[in-house]
Design a protein around this motif. Structure first.
Motif, short mmCIF file in Angstrom:
data_model
loop_
_atom_site.label_atom_id
_atom_site.label_comp_id
_atom_site.label_asym_id
_atom_site.label_seq_id
_atom_site.Cartn_x
_atom_site.Cartn_y
_atom_site.Cartn_z
N THR A 304 0.84 -1.21 0.00
CA THR A 304 0.00 0.00 0.00
C THR A 304 0.87 1.25 0.00
OG1 THR A 304 -1.63 -1.19 1.34
CG2 THR A 304 -1.89 1.19 1.20
N ARG A 330 -3.61 5.17 -1.67
CA ARG A 330 -4.66 5.84 -0.89
C ARG A 330 -4.15 7.19 -0.42
NH1 ARG A 330 -8.17 1.76 2.27
NH2 ARG A 330 -8.61 3.55 3.56
N THR A 351 -5.84 0.77 9.66
CA THR A 351 -6.98 0.38 8.82
C THR A 351 -6.50 -0.39 7.60
OG1 THR A 351 -7.88 2.52 9.44
CG2 THR A 351 -9.09 1.30 7.77
N VAL A 352 -5.46 0.16 6.97
CA VAL A 352 -4.93 -0.46 5.75
C VAL A 352 -4.40 -1.85 6.04
CG1 VAL A 352 -2.98 -0.33 4.15
CG2 VAL A 352 -4.42 1.66 4.51
N ASN A 355 -7.08 -4.42 6.64
CA ASN A 355 -7.72 -4.80 5.38
C ASN A 355 -6.82 -5.64 4.49
OD1 ASN A 355 -10.05 -3.54 6.09
ND2 ASN A 355 -9.59 -1.64 4.99
N ASN A 356 -5.50 -5.39 4.58
CA ASN A 356 -4.56 -6.17 3.77
C ASN A 356 -4.64 -7.64 4.20
OD1 ASN A 356 -3.75 -4.10 2.22
ND2 ASN A 356 -1.77 -3.77 3.22
#
Lengths: 356, 252
Positions: A304, A330, A351-352, A355-356
């Motif tokens: 990310t 993002r 958060t990232v 989710n990953n």
């Protein structure tokens, strides 16, 4: 005189820019008062005459940049300082300086815009305007310091780059950095390396011109000139201040940021490390020409990319244009006059990663 | 009379120039170069600064240093240049649109600062380069491409403006009076500080044609008939003054 007695100073970003100019032998400043850049003009009015230099307060920003260009052509290292609305007025003559290859430095202290906006609040929303504000295909250099020391170092570099590339260089700071007072180590006389210019006959025009300075409308002359003006900068990116890297070498999340937001990101990298997360920061020191190669290389290896900036995604757009797959990128953006905090970046990282 | 060698200041290889047949700009440039030859300037100590517009192409036809900036900003550029190089002798050759419209602010402030520069304003009463639109110096009621029924705005006396802004030397003449033109240019250049000479010059292609004045020669005689000495002008009543341009020295 405070700036030269001690190597370590306690300076605001604006003051650091002025000392860098004086140490880089800049001896001409033309300006027009505008928040949050005014202290630069005030200090130049005070300090430049003491260093054998000149301060002139022009009738507007158009006149300021024009006088700077005139003085530069006359052989003085010259600079001005302004904020967004003033930069808008300078744009035509910045294009002139690019076309006529006149070295000059413009310190732009970003404030909240567009238009008058909020004069005392920070923003990072002039990224595109510094690059494409003046019409026509051209290239120029934009540097983005993230604190007092960087204001000093990059402004000093700006004067040398302006001379070396014979181009306008914009130092893009913001209302927070401009007034943030920090420890700054200034250069001693022997550490100063200055690019000197040759003095030559002046035959200067903003029209398309041949190598003798005479105007021309021959297609080959125009094509060659515009190509050369772009390539003389874009072909030599290695000579420009490169991005700074913080954090582990193979991170899961890469933050890309610049200016005041990069300061928060640096702290966020530290906080993430304490949480046991592999997060790194690529802090851009040169915004234009955009450091595509570094970003492409690093962006390909991470899961990310977070782009933190005080605008609606101007640098993020460029990051995407580097060829990094869109779902990876993002933005952390704020457009409410407040700065991005390390905690906000950390929250986004968490958060990232979840989710990953 | 021996004509001084002005051709050394001329970039002969750049000729022919781009100006229309009957344009007065060549007369102005020659007058300037003759004065430079009379005063025997070395190429390295002089600079011709121009703006944007017909007259501003003059820089392409001189062999010495030239600077051409952006529209209206010539005097702002020169402000910085003169601070860096005070010994450099600078002549500005700008048009009526350049100095009285887009660049009027810089003109006023350059005069207020008493910038050491000779400003020669080539007033052809319209914007020639873009096809003959009215400028602030275009007389009231004139026909131009943007005032087909006659210019409804009042015109401006740029000389009086320069006077109140603090100019050291202000004069106006027309290219019809060539001797006077050279004399005023010589005086303006020789004067230290801010000096301005407004030069009425024909634009037969647009102003002359739109206003049915005629071709190049009719336009020259029109300027002869339309200009009166300052003293005589001041004796006229306000209504009569509207039909004439004064010429002479306003400040010296």
């Amino acid at each position: 005189m405070a700036g030269e007695k001690n190597k370590v100073q306690f300076l605001s970003g604006n003051e650091a820019c002025v000392w860098a100019g004086i140490h880089a032998k800049a001896r001409f400043f033309a300006g027009y008062p505008i928040s949050p850049a005014t202290e630069i003009a005030e200090m130049c009015a005070h300090e430049l005459p003491r260093h054998g230099g000149f301060y002139i307060q022009m009738e507007d920003e158009i006149g300021s940049i024009a006088a700077v260009i005139g003085a530069s052509l006359g052989g003085l290292r010259a600079f001005t300082a302004t904020s967004g609305p003033g930069l808008a007025l300078m744009q035509e003559n910045i294009g002139f300086a690019a076309m006529a290859e006149v070295p000059c430095v413009i310190i732009e202290v970003q404030r909240f815009g567009p238009s008058t906006g909020i004069a005392t609040k920070p923003a990072q929303s002039d990224v595109m305007t510094t690059r494409w504000g003046t019409p026509g295909d051209h290239s120029l250099i934009v540097l983005a310091p993230s604190g007092g020391q960087a204001c000093y170092d990059l402004t000093f570099a700006a004067f040398n780059l302006a001379e070396f590339f014979r181009t306008p260089v914009i130092v893009l700071t913001d209302a927070v950095i401009a007034h943030l007072r920090e420890k700054v180590t200034v250069k001693s006389e022997e550490e100063l390396f200055l690019v000197n210019r040759d003095k030559r006959l002046l035959r200067v025009t903003g029209l398309v011109h041949d190598s003798f300075g005479y105007s021309s409308d021959v297609p080959e002359v125009a094509g060659e000139l515009i190509t050369r003006l772009a390539q003389k900068i874009e072909g030599h990116q290695a000579l420009l201040p490169g991005p700074r890297f913080y954090g582990p070498e193979s991170p899961e999340v890469l933050i890309i940021s610049f200016g005041i937001s990069a300061r928060a990101a640096r702290q966020a990298v530290f906080l993430a490390e304490q949480e046991g997360l592999a997060v790194s920061l690529l802090e851009l020191q040169t915004l234009w020409p955009f450091p595509e190669e570094e970003i492409r290389k690093m962006g390909a290896e991470v899961k990310t990319v977070l782009v933190a900036e005080l605008n609606r995604g101007q640098v993020q757009r460029e990051v995407r244009a580097c060829g990094i797959s869109p779902e990876k990128v993002r933005g952390i953006n704020k457009i409410d006059t407040t700065v991005i905090t390390p905690r906000e970046i950390l929250n986004e990282i968490l958060t990232v990663i979840i989710n990953n | 009379m021996v004509i001084p060698d002005y051709k050394k200041y001329l970039a002969v290889e750049r000729l022919p120039h781009i100006w229309c047949a009957g344009c007065g700009n060549g007369i102005i440039l020659k007058a300037l170069l003759l004065v430079l030859a009379e005063l025997n300037f070395r190429p390295g100590e002089i600079l011709l600064a121009t703006g944007i517009g017909c007259i501003s192409r003059a820089g392409d036809y001189v062999s010495f240093q030239r600077f051409q900036g952006t529209h209206g900003r010539t005097l702002a550029f020169v402000t910085g240049l003169k601070i860096a190089r005070p010994a450099l002798k600078v002549f500005c050759l700008i048009g009526d649109g350049d100095c009285a419209a887009i660049g009027m602010g810089h003109l006023i402030h350059a005069a207020r600062r008493n910038l050491d520069v000779a400003v020669l304003v080539a007033n052809n009463l319209n914007y020639g380069m873009t096809g003959g639109q009215f400028s602030p110096l275009t007389p009231n009621k004139s026909l131009t491409s943007t005032s087909r029924a006659g210019k409804i705005e009042a015109s401006l006396d740029i000389c009086r403006l320069a006077e109140v802004a603090g100019a050291n030397y202000v004069a106006r003449t027309s290219v019809f009076y060539h001797g006077e033109l050279r004399k005023y240019i010589r005086e303006a250049i020789s004067k230290t500080g801010f000096s301005l000479v407004e030069i009425l010059t024909p634009c037969p292609t647009y102003y002359g044609r739109y206003n049915k004045i005629g071709g190049p020669d009719e336009m020259l005689t029109w300027f002869r008939d339309k200009t009166v000495p300052l003293k005589k002008y001041l004796q006229m009543d306000k209504q009569e003054q509207k039909d004439f341009f004064w010429r002479g020295k306003l400040v010296e």
